[in-house]
Design a protein around this motif. Structure first.
Motif, short mmCIF file in Angstrom:
data_model
loop_
_atom_site.label_atom_id
_atom_site.label_comp_id
_atom_site.label_asym_id
_atom_site.label_seq_id
_atom_site.Cartn_x
_atom_site.Cartn_y
_atom_site.Cartn_z
N ASP A 32 0.24 -0.97 0.07
CA ASP A 32 0.34 -0.38 -0.30
C ASP A 32 0.37 1.10 0.07
O ASP A 32 0.17 2.24 -0.62
CB ASP A 32 -0.63 -0.23 1.86
N ALA A 33 1.95 1.08 1.02
CA ALA A 33 2.92 2.54 0.54
C ALA A 33 3.51 2.31 -0.62
O ALA A 33 3.66 4.02 -0.66
CB ALA A 33 3.58 2.04 2.01
N GLU A 34 3.90 0.90 -1.33
CA GLU A 34 5.25 1.42 -2.24
C GLU A 34 4.03 1.97 -3.56
O GLU A 34 3.55 1.51 -3.94
CB GLU A 34 5.21 0.49 -3.11
N SER A 35 4.22 3.91 -3.53
CA SER A 35 3.01 4.30 -4.85
C SER A 35 3.60 5.21 -5.63
O SER A 35 2.91 5.89 -6.43
CB SER A 35 1.80 4.96 -3.74
N VAL A 36 5.24 4.76 -5.63
CA VAL A 36 5.38 5.89 -6.75
C VAL A 36 6.18 5.04 -7.15
O VAL A 36 6.89 3.95 -7.37
CB VAL A 36 7.47 6.36 -6.45
N GLY A 37 5.86 5.35 -9.32
CA GLY A 37 5.95 4.81 -10.22
C GLY A 37 7.24 6.10 -10.94
O GLY A 37 7.16 6.89 -10.40
N VAL A 38 7.52 5.60 -11.91
CA VAL A 38 8.08 6.57 -13.20
C VAL A 38 7.69 6.36 -14.17
O VAL A 38 6.86 4.85 -14.79
CB VAL A 38 9.17 6.34 -13.07
N CYS A 39 7.01 7.61 -15.11
CA CYS A 39 6.94 7.36 -16.10
C CYS A 39 8.04 7.64 -16.96
O CYS A 39 9.21 7.88 -16.85
CB CYS A 39 6.88 8.61 -16.67
N TYR A 40 7.20 6.73 -18.30
CA TYR A 40 9.10 5.90 -19.39
C TYR A 40 8.63 6.40 -20.79
O TYR A 40 8.01 6.15 -21.27
CB TYR A 40 8.92 4.46 -19.26
N GLY A 41 9.34 7.79 -21.05
CA GLY A 41 9.16 8.89 -22.12
C GLY A 41 10.07 8.38 -23.56
O GLY A 41 11.51 7.40 -22.63
N LYS A 42 10.15 8.12 -24.23
CA LYS A 42 11.80 7.62 -25.61
C LYS A 42 11.36 9.22 -26.32
O LYS A 42 12.52 8.64 -27.00
CB LYS A 42 10.77 6.62 -25.72
#
Length: 350
Positions: A32-42
Motif C-alpha cells: 500500500d505504501a509503495e505507491s511511487v512509479g516512474v513515467c517512461y518516455g522515449k
C-alpha cells in the motif's frame, strides 16, 4: 507427556499462524505504501534498449511504469515482471476508437496479446484541453473511454484494468484557495460527462500535478512551498485545513473541482509529477533532487492531503530519462531522474 506434547503442538501451530498473518499484514502495508512509479518516455537520443530500461526499473525497486503508447518492444520486455503499467492511448488514435469494433481490436492487440503484463490503467488521451491545440480531440475522448471499457468488460478484464484519461491543472479556472477549485467554464462541457462516467463505473481520474509550473505562476514565488520545505503553514483554507506544500494544494483543488461536477468520490491518481534540472527559473539539480525526494517521502508516508488525510497517493514521477528531442520550453528536456547512460541524477529511494 502426551498432554504436554499436544499443548506444545497447538502452541506451535498458533505461533506459525500468527507469524504468517504478521508477514501478510507487513506485505500488505508495504504494498500500500509503495505507491511511487516512474513515467517512461522515449523522446531522447541515446536511450537504453527497452529490455535494459525494464532491468533498470527492477534493479531500483520501481514497480510502476507509465508509457505513452502501446510500444510493442516495451510490452514484450515487461512480460513476466511485476511492474504495474499505465498504458496511454495516443491522441491521434482517439477518433478511430469511437468505433466499438476498433476498440475491441485495440484491446485484443495491445492488452489481451500480453497476458503476462500487469496492466493497471488505460489513459485514454493525455491533457486534452478545449482551450488549446488539443481541442480537436475533445469530442473523441469519452466515447473512446466507453468503448475501451466495454472491450475490457467483454474480455473479463474490467475488474483488473481501469479506464481513465489524464487531465491537468491547466483545466482549472480557479485553484486558490484549494477548496474553491473549479474547472474553467470552457472546460465543463468536456470534463463533467467524463467525471460522471468515472463515478458511475468506480474508475479513477488521472491527473498531472506539477508544482514547478504552479511556482512559475505564483506571484509570491514561494520556492519552499513548492519544494515541500516551507517551515509551517503557507495557506489557510476552510474547516481548518492548512497547507505547507503546493503539491497537496494543487491536488485538493482538483478534488474540489471534481466534487462540484459529481466526482466527490472519484479517486485521483497522480499520473505525472516532476521538477526540471535545467533550462529555466529554479530548474537546478539541487531543486529537482529536493523535490523528488520530498515528494516520494510525502506520498509514501501516507500523509494524504488536508482534504483527504491519511490517504495513499498513488504517484508517478516524470520522468525516467531526460528527453532532448521534446518540443516546447527547454525545461521539457530535463525532467529525467536518470541520465541516458542509466546513471542516477539523484539519490532516490523508490
Amino acid at each position: 507427556m502426551l498432554a504436554f506434547q499436544g499443548a506444545f503442538h497447538k502452541f506451535k501451530v498458533m505461533a506459525i499462524k500468527f507469524l504468517v498473518l504478521s508477514l501478510l499484514f507487513s506485505v500488505l502495508a508495504m504494498t500500500d505504501a509503495e505507491s511511487v512509479g516512474v513515467c517512461y518516455g522515449k523522446l531522447g537520443g541515446g536511450l537504453p534498449s527497452e529490455r535494459d530500461v525494464v532491468t533498470l526499473y527492477r534493479n531500483n525497486g520501481i514497480t510502476k511504469m507509465r508509457i505513452y503508447e502501446p510500444d510493442q518492444a516495451i510490452l514484450r520486455a515487461l512480460k513476466g515482471t511485476n511492474i504495474e503499467l499505465i498504458l496511454d492511448v495516443p491522441k491521434d488514435n482517439l477518433q478511430s476508437l469511437n468505433d466499438q469494433g476498433n476498440a475491441n481490436t485495440w484491446v485484443r492487440d495491445n492488452i489481451q496479446r500480453y497476458p503476462d503484463v500487469k496492466f493497471k490503467y488505460i489513459a485514454v488521451g493525455n491533457e486534452v484541453d478545449p482551450n488549446n491545440d488539443n481541442r480537436r480531440y475533445v469530442n473523441f475522448v469519452l466515447p473512446a473511454m466507453r468503448n475501451i471499457h466495454n472491450a475490457l468488460r467483454a474480455a473479463g478484464l474490467d475488474n483488473k484494468i481501469k479506464v481513465s484519461t489524464a487531465t491537468y491543472t491547466g483545466l482549472l479556472g480557479k485553484s486558490y484557495p484549494p477548496s474553491d477549485g473549479e474547472f474553467d467554464n470552457n472546460v465543463r462541457g468536456f470534463i463533467e460527462p467524463i467525471i460522471r462516467f468515472l463515478a458511475q463505473n468506480n474508475l479513477p481520474m488521472l491527473a498531472n500535478i506539477y508544482p514547478y509550473f504552479g511556482y512559475l505562476g505564483d506571484p509570491n514565488s514561494n520556492l519552499q512551498y513548492a519544494l515541500f520545505t516551507a517551515q509551517g503553514t503557507v495557506v489557510n483554507d476552510v474547516n481548518g485545513r492548512q497547507y505547507s506544500n503546493l503539491f497537496s494544494a494543487m491536488l485538493d483543488a482538483h478534488y474540489a473541482a471534481q466534487a462540484r461536477l459529481g466526482g466527490e468520490n472519484v479517486k485521483i491518481v497522480v499520473s505525472e509529477s516532476g521538477w526540471p534540472s535545467a533550462g529555466g527559473r529554479a530548474a537546478t539539480i539541487e531543486n529537482a533532487g529536493t523535490y523528488y525526494r520530498n515528494l516520494i517521502a510525502h506520498v509514501k508516508g501516507r500523509k494524504g492531503t488536508p482534504q483527504k488525510p491519511g490517504r495513499c497517493i498513488e504517484t508517478y514521477l516524470f520522468a525516467m530519462f531526460d528527453e532532448n528531442n521534446k518540443q516546447g520550453a527547454e525545461t521539457e528536456k530535463h525532467f529525467g531522474v536518470f541520465s541516458p547512460n542509466q546513471q542516477p541524477k539523484y539519490q532516490l529511494k523508490f
